[in-house]
Enzyme design. Structure first.
Site, PDB file in Angstrom:
ATOM      1  N   SER A   7       0.907  -1.249  -0.071  1.00 43.80           N
ATOM      2  CA  SER A   7      -0.033  -0.033  -0.045  1.00 43.80           C
ATOM      3  C   SER A   7       0.970   1.189   0.032  1.00 43.80           C
ATOM      4  O   SER A   7       1.737   1.551   0.991  1.00 43.80           O
ATOM      5  CB  SER A   7      -1.101   0.099   1.115  1.00 43.80           C
ATOM      6  OG  SER A   7      -1.481   1.379   1.302  1.00 43.80           O
ATOM      7  N   HIS A  32      -1.592  -1.318  -4.156  1.00 46.56           N
ATOM      8  CA  HIS A  32      -2.789  -0.809  -3.434  1.00 46.56           C
ATOM      9  C   HIS A  32      -2.857   0.498  -3.482  1.00 46.56           C
ATOM     10  O   HIS A  32      -1.820   0.769  -2.708  1.00 46.56           O
ATOM     11  CB  HIS A  32      -2.894  -1.534  -2.084  1.00 46.56           C
ATOM     12  CG  HIS A  32      -4.054  -1.488  -1.448  1.00 46.56           C
ATOM     13  ND1 HIS A  32      -5.166  -2.064  -1.758  1.00 46.56           N
ATOM     14  CD2 HIS A  32      -4.398  -0.655  -0.503  1.00 46.56           C
ATOM     15  CE1 HIS A  32      -6.163  -1.812  -1.041  1.00 46.56           C
ATOM     16  NE2 HIS A  32      -5.765  -0.921  -0.411  1.00 46.56           N
ATOM     17  N   ASP A  34      -4.807   3.634  -1.920  1.00 44.60           N
ATOM     18  CA  ASP A  34      -5.669   4.191  -1.054  1.00 44.60           C
ATOM     19  C   ASP A  34      -6.200   5.567  -1.446  1.00 44.60           C
ATOM     20  O   ASP A  34      -5.436   6.600  -1.045  1.00 44.60           O
ATOM     21  CB  ASP A  34      -5.257   4.102   0.581  1.00 44.60           C
ATOM     22  CG  ASP A  34      -5.296   2.765   1.129  1.00 44.60           C
ATOM     23  OD1 ASP A  34      -6.028   1.784   1.115  1.00 44.60           O
ATOM     24  OD2 ASP A  34      -4.085   2.349   1.624  1.00 44.60           O
ATOM     25  N   MET A  36      -8.712   8.498  -0.263  1.00 48.57           N
ATOM     26  CA  MET A  36      -9.437   9.243   0.922  1.00 48.57           C
ATOM     27  C   MET A  36      -9.833  10.559   0.625  1.00 48.57           C
ATOM     28  O   MET A  36      -8.883  11.501  -0.059  1.00 48.57           O
ATOM     29  CB  MET A  36      -8.538   8.953   1.951  1.00 48.57           C
ATOM     30  CG  MET A  36      -7.847   7.738   2.683  1.00 48.57           C
ATOM     31  SD  MET A  36      -7.076   7.655   3.911  1.00 48.57           S
ATOM     32  CE  MET A  36      -6.309   5.998   3.861  1.00 48.57           C
ATOM     33  N   HIS A  65      -8.520   1.526  -3.953  1.00 50.50           N
ATOM     34  CA  HIS A  65      -9.511   1.426  -2.931  1.00 50.50           C
ATOM     35  C   HIS A  65      -9.979   2.818  -2.491  1.00 50.50           C
ATOM     36  O   HIS A  65      -9.500   3.613  -2.142  1.00 50.50           O
ATOM     37  CB  HIS A  65      -8.614   0.769  -1.635  1.00 50.50           C
ATOM     38  CG  HIS A  65      -9.413   0.648  -0.421  1.00 50.50           C
ATOM     39  ND1 HIS A  65      -8.953   0.324   0.873  1.00 50.50           N
ATOM     40  CD2 HIS A  65     -10.898   0.660  -0.349  1.00 50.50           C
ATOM     41  CE1 HIS A  65     -10.070   0.267   1.652  1.00 50.50           C
ATOM     42  NE2 HIS A  65     -11.058   0.362   1.207  1.00 50.50           N
ATOM     43  N   MET A  67     -11.962   4.870  -0.244  1.00 52.85           N
ATOM     44  CA  MET A  67     -12.533   5.476   0.860  1.00 52.85           C
ATOM     45  C   MET A  67     -13.231   6.811   0.792  1.00 52.85           C
ATOM     46  O   MET A  67     -12.579   7.524   1.398  1.00 52.85           O
ATOM     47  CB  MET A  67     -11.559   5.148   1.937  1.00 52.85           C
ATOM     48  CG  MET A  67     -11.253   3.792   2.027  1.00 52.85           C
ATOM     49  SD  MET A  67      -9.778   3.608   3.343  1.00 52.85           S
ATOM     50  CE  MET A  67      -8.382   3.811   2.127  1.00 52.85           C
ATOM     51  N   MET A 136     -11.655  -5.078   5.857  1.00 54.57           N
ATOM     52  CA  MET A 136     -10.696  -4.252   6.547  1.00 54.57           C
ATOM     53  C   MET A 136     -10.573  -4.753   7.934  1.00 54.57           C
ATOM     54  O   MET A 136     -11.420  -5.067   8.908  1.00 54.57           O
ATOM     55  CB  MET A 136     -11.501  -2.825   6.794  1.00 54.57           C
ATOM     56  CG  MET A 136     -11.492  -2.003   5.540  1.00 54.57           C
ATOM     57  SD  MET A 136      -9.921  -1.648   4.647  1.00 54.57           S
ATOM     58  CE  MET A 136      -9.120  -0.680   5.748  1.00 54.57           C
ATOM     59  N   GLY A 141      -8.499   4.853   7.116  1.00 48.54           N
ATOM     60  CA  GLY A 141      -8.115   6.343   7.344  1.00 48.54           C
ATOM     61  C   GLY A 141      -6.833   6.684   7.491  1.00 48.54           C
ATOM     62  O   GLY A 141      -6.112   7.667   7.111  1.00 48.54           O
ATOM     63  N   PHE A 142      -6.096   5.603   7.898  1.00 45.89           N
ATOM     64  CA  PHE A 142      -4.624   5.586   8.551  1.00 45.89           C
ATOM     65  C   PHE A 142      -3.733   4.412   8.439  1.00 45.89           C
ATOM     66  O   PHE A 142      -4.182   3.519   8.751  1.00 45.89           O
ATOM     67  CB  PHE A 142      -4.576   6.402  10.167  1.00 45.89           C
ATOM     68  CG  PHE A 142      -4.993   7.534  10.265  1.00 45.89           C
ATOM     69  CD1 PHE A 142      -4.458   8.767   9.994  1.00 45.89           C
ATOM     70  CD2 PHE A 142      -6.484   7.905  10.748  1.00 45.89           C
ATOM     71  CE1 PHE A 142      -5.143  10.158  10.168  1.00 45.89           C
ATOM     72  CE2 PHE A 142      -7.135   8.930  11.309  1.00 45.89           C
ATOM     73  CZ  PHE A 142      -6.457  10.088  10.559  1.00 45.89           C
ATOM     74  N   GLY A 143      -2.564   4.769   7.895  1.00 42.72           N
ATOM     75  CA  GLY A 143      -1.759   3.670   7.854  1.00 42.72           C
ATOM     76  C   GLY A 143      -1.075   3.306   9.337  1.00 42.72           C
ATOM     77  O   GLY A 143      -0.806   3.888  10.065  1.00 42.72           O
ATOM     78  N   GLY A 144      -0.417   2.061   9.429  1.00 37.77           N
ATOM     79  CA  GLY A 144       0.397   1.766  10.386  1.00 37.77           C
ATOM     80  C   GLY A 144      -0.626   1.323  11.798  1.00 37.77           C
ATOM     81  O   GLY A 144       0.261   1.442  12.647  1.00 37.77           O
ATOM     82  N   ASP A 174      -6.996  -5.944   4.356  1.00 35.47           N
ATOM     83  CA  ASP A 174      -5.964  -4.648   4.516  1.00 35.47           C
ATOM     84  C   ASP A 174      -6.315  -4.028   5.974  1.00 35.47           C
ATOM     85  O   ASP A 174      -7.342  -3.777   6.554  1.00 35.47           O
ATOM     86  CB  ASP A 174      -6.697  -3.599   3.718  1.00 35.47           C
ATOM     87  CG  ASP A 174      -6.064  -2.180   3.534  1.00 35.47           C
ATOM     88  OD1 ASP A 174      -4.946  -2.215   4.285  1.00 35.47           O
ATOM     89  OD2 ASP A 174      -6.481  -1.511   2.893  1.00 35.47           O
ATOM     90  N   GLY A 175      -5.006  -4.020   6.400  1.00 33.53           N
ATOM     91  CA  GLY A 175      -4.933  -3.324   7.887  1.00 33.53           C
ATOM     92  C   GLY A 175      -4.019  -4.085   8.898  1.00 33.53           C
ATOM     93  O   GLY A 175      -4.495  -5.327   9.393  1.00 33.53           O
TER      94      GLY A 175
END
Length: 219
Positions: A7, A32, A34, A36, A65, A67, A136, A141-144, A174-175
């Site tokens: 991602s 991937h 993202d 947003m 993806h 969002m 999910m 909304g946020f990585g990590g 994902d996540g």
């Protein structure tokens, strides 16, 4: 064979093209992406123009993806930009079947995504019409973020549901995927594993992706 989709949300934003080329050489299967909008999720990333520019850097499939709210308004733009898979959230699409048909009409593979608290029953009727189901395992909304442990049960149930279809859609997760949990997630039924910080947070992409693939495909 399980697929690894780095991602780029976790990549160096100042050198995205180079980052994509690097993970392609390192053995990534998909990229991937993202998207947003700051409304459906509390973050803003990139739009079609950036994706169109990045499309020139690789031949790998772009797994886009969305969002975002009102995804129908942007399907054509992301399709034209070079998306191969376009995934929308059941929570954001008011008329999900219509949205899936728009993606297919644009010549792309259609995916549907579920947030952690959204039950699988909400997408049961659309499963025969999609190419990919994205579970999910963090709140988007946020990585990590850390993997939500209860998601493992959901992945197993989703895999069982998909296996009953004449043509099984891919199951993506994902996540919070890391080297320590990717094997369990793959064994639960995931076909495509999205890894952000687990890849881009390391110094050796080739070594990392090879290790993730080995763990995911361990029997």
């Amino acid at each position: 064979m399980k697929l690894i989709a780095p991602s780029i949300l976790s990549a160096d934003g100042g050198r995205l093209g180079l980052e994509i080329s690097a993970v392609e050489k390192a053995g990534a299967d998909w990229i991937h992406v993202d998207v947003m909008d700051g409304h459906f999720v509390p973050n803003i990333t990139m739009g079609p123009a950036i994706i169109a520019a990045l499309r020139k850097t690789t031949r790998l499939p772009f797994d886009v993806h969305l969002m975002i709210k009102n995804p129908d308004n942007y399907i054509e733009a992301f399709a034209t930009a070079g998306a191969d898979y376009i995934t929308v959230h059941v929570e954001a699409a008011r008329h999900l079947h219509r949205t899936v048909e728009l993606i297919k009409k644009a010549g792309k593979k259609a995916g549907v995504s579920l947030n952690p608290a959204t039950p699988l029953s909400s997408i049961e009727e659309i499963l025969p019409d999609i190419d990919l189901l994205l579970i999910m395992s963090v709140n988007p909304g946020f990585g990590g973020q850390q993997f939500i442990k209860n998601a493992l049960t959901k992945i197993k149930r989703a895999s069982s549901m998909l296996a009953q279809l004449p043509q099984k859609p891919l199951l993506e997760v994902d996540g919070g995927i890391t080297l320590s949990n990717i094997s369990a997630i793959a064994q639960a039924g995931a076909d495509v594993l999205v890894a952000g910080a687990a890849v881009f947070g390391t110094d050796n992409y080739s070594q990392t992706i090879a290790a993730l693939k080995a763990a995911a495909n361990k029997t």
